[in-house]
Write a protein that holds these residues in place. Structure first.
Motif, mmCIF file in Angstrom:
data_model
loop_
_atom_site.group_PDB
_atom_site.id
_atom_site.type_symbol
_atom_site.label_atom_id
_atom_site.label_comp_id
_atom_site.label_asym_id
_atom_site.label_seq_id
_atom_site.Cartn_x
_atom_site.Cartn_y
_atom_site.Cartn_z
ATOM 1 N N ILE A 163 0.818 -1.210 0.000
ATOM 2 C CA ILE A 163 0.000 0.000 0.000
ATOM 3 C C ILE A 163 0.854 1.263 0.000
ATOM 4 O O ILE A 163 1.855 1.346 0.728
ATOM 5 C CB ILE A 163 -0.959 -0.016 1.222
ATOM 6 N N VAL A 164 0.490 2.209 -0.844
ATOM 7 C CA VAL A 164 1.039 3.564 -0.800
ATOM 8 C C VAL A 164 -0.017 4.461 -0.169
ATOM 9 O O VAL A 164 -1.175 4.463 -0.602
ATOM 10 C CB VAL A 164 1.389 4.090 -2.213
ATOM 11 N N GLU A 165 0.358 5.182 0.860
ATOM 12 C CA GLU A 165 -0.612 6.044 1.543
ATOM 13 C C GLU A 165 0.136 7.142 2.294
ATOM 14 O O GLU A 165 1.201 6.904 2.873
ATOM 15 C CB GLU A 165 -1.455 5.209 2.523
ATOM 16 N N HIS A 166 -0.421 8.360 2.268
ATOM 17 C CA HIS A 166 0.218 9.496 2.951
ATOM 18 C C HIS A 166 -0.257 9.660 4.388
ATOM 19 O O HIS A 166 0.364 10.412 5.153
ATOM 20 C CB HIS A 166 -0.044 10.790 2.170
ATOM 21 N N ASN A 167 -1.334 8.988 4.750
ATOM 22 C CA ASN A 167 -1.847 9.102 6.119
ATOM 23 C C ASN A 167 -0.983 8.226 7.035
ATOM 24 O O ASN A 167 -1.165 7.018 7.129
ATOM 25 C CB ASN A 167 -3.311 8.648 6.153
ATOM 26 N N MET A 168 -0.047 8.863 7.733
ATOM 27 C CA MET A 168 0.922 8.112 8.532
ATOM 28 C C MET A 168 0.281 7.433 9.733
ATOM 29 O O MET A 168 0.691 6.334 10.126
ATOM 30 C CB MET A 168 2.045 9.042 9.003
ATOM 31 N N GLU A 169 -0.735 8.045 10.315
ATOM 32 C CA GLU A 169 -1.413 7.417 11.446
ATOM 33 C C GLU A 169 -2.049 6.111 11.001
ATOM 34 O O GLU A 169 -1.972 5.095 11.708
ATOM 35 C CB GLU A 169 -2.463 8.376 12.022
#
Length: 248
Positions: free
Chosen positions: A196-202
């Motif tokens: 998965i690529v995702e910018h939401n670090m939480e």
């Protein structure tokens, strides 16, 4: 399950991906993160062969796939989503999902456009995702979040072994984001391998088993969420190359 070796993608003098190597372990959720322009989506494009890599190797289940055409890679069990939905607006949700069914031979060309078996399978996937109510809606009428769910449904129609999700929660409201996270967890519990690529670090830190960090086209860190979150190189990359004592 997935092994990327020295992957490179050059656009003239720009090295978008530059010697990138990492693995995605079978049955695990692996994240590929990094600041904007790190090369994450370009790496996804090269892995799925929607873009030809300049050099490097991609292996799936012990078989090299970087020379295959995209539909052949899908047949091998790797499917992906895109940041922006690629649905066909003049088709219904059900039709969009069914058109992702694998064609296994020339005899399939003589079958009905939507066979009873395909309709049953697609409706089962839509039910799993909780969106049977929009099965007969035109793709053009969907909200942004509904398009994300339809893309996920279409992905599952090809019976993948590993799924590559490019910002699946990007731009959706918090409630829908939690629904998407729950679906990913359920798929993983059933044995699905996820990259998965995702910018939401939480979201990444509580969802993923392992995190690979890219910056300027290269892998700069690889480890558990706890290991990565405290890595000085990762902090440096996200803070633009400047670290003071407090930030460190």
């Amino acid at each position: 399950m997935l092994e990327v070796k020295n992957l490179c993608k050059y656009f003239g003098g720009i090295h978008a991906v530059d010697g990138c190597s990492f693995t995605a372990e079978r049955g695990k959720i692996t994240a590929l993160i990094g600041p904007n322009g790190a090369g994450k989506t370009t790496a996804f494009n090269c892995i799925s062969r929607t873009m030809a890599p300049t050099k490097g190797e991609v292996w799936l289940d012990g078989e090299r796939i970087d020379g295959l055409r995209p539909h052949k890679i899908t047949h091998k069990g790797l499917s992906r989503t895109f940041q922006i939905s690629r649905n066909l607006a003049d088709m219904t949700v059900l039709e969009n999902v069914i058109c992702q069914s694998q064609v296994r031979g020339w005899r399939d060309l003589f079958r009905p456009a939507m066979s009873p078996e395909e309709i049953e399978k697609a409706m089962g996937i839509l039910e799993f995702l909780g969106i049977t109510r929009i099965a007969h809606e035109d793709g053009s009428n969907l909200s942004y979040g509904q398009k994300k769910l339809m893309d996920l449904a279409a992905l599952l129609m090809s019976d993948p072994k590993i799924i590559l999700l490019d910002e699946p929660a990007g731009g959706v409201n918090p409630t829908l984001m939690e629904e998407i996270v729950d679906h990913i967890k359920k798929l993983n519990a059933q044995g699905m391998t996820v990259l998965i690529v995702e910018h939401n670090m939480e979201l990444i830190m509580r969802l993923c088993d392992r995190v690979v960090v890219m910056a300027q086209g290269r892998v700069i860190a690889d480890g558990t969420p706890d290991e990565v979150r405290s890595d000085p190189a990762v902090l440096d990359a996200y803070l633009g190359g400047v670290l003071d004592e407090e930030a460190a």
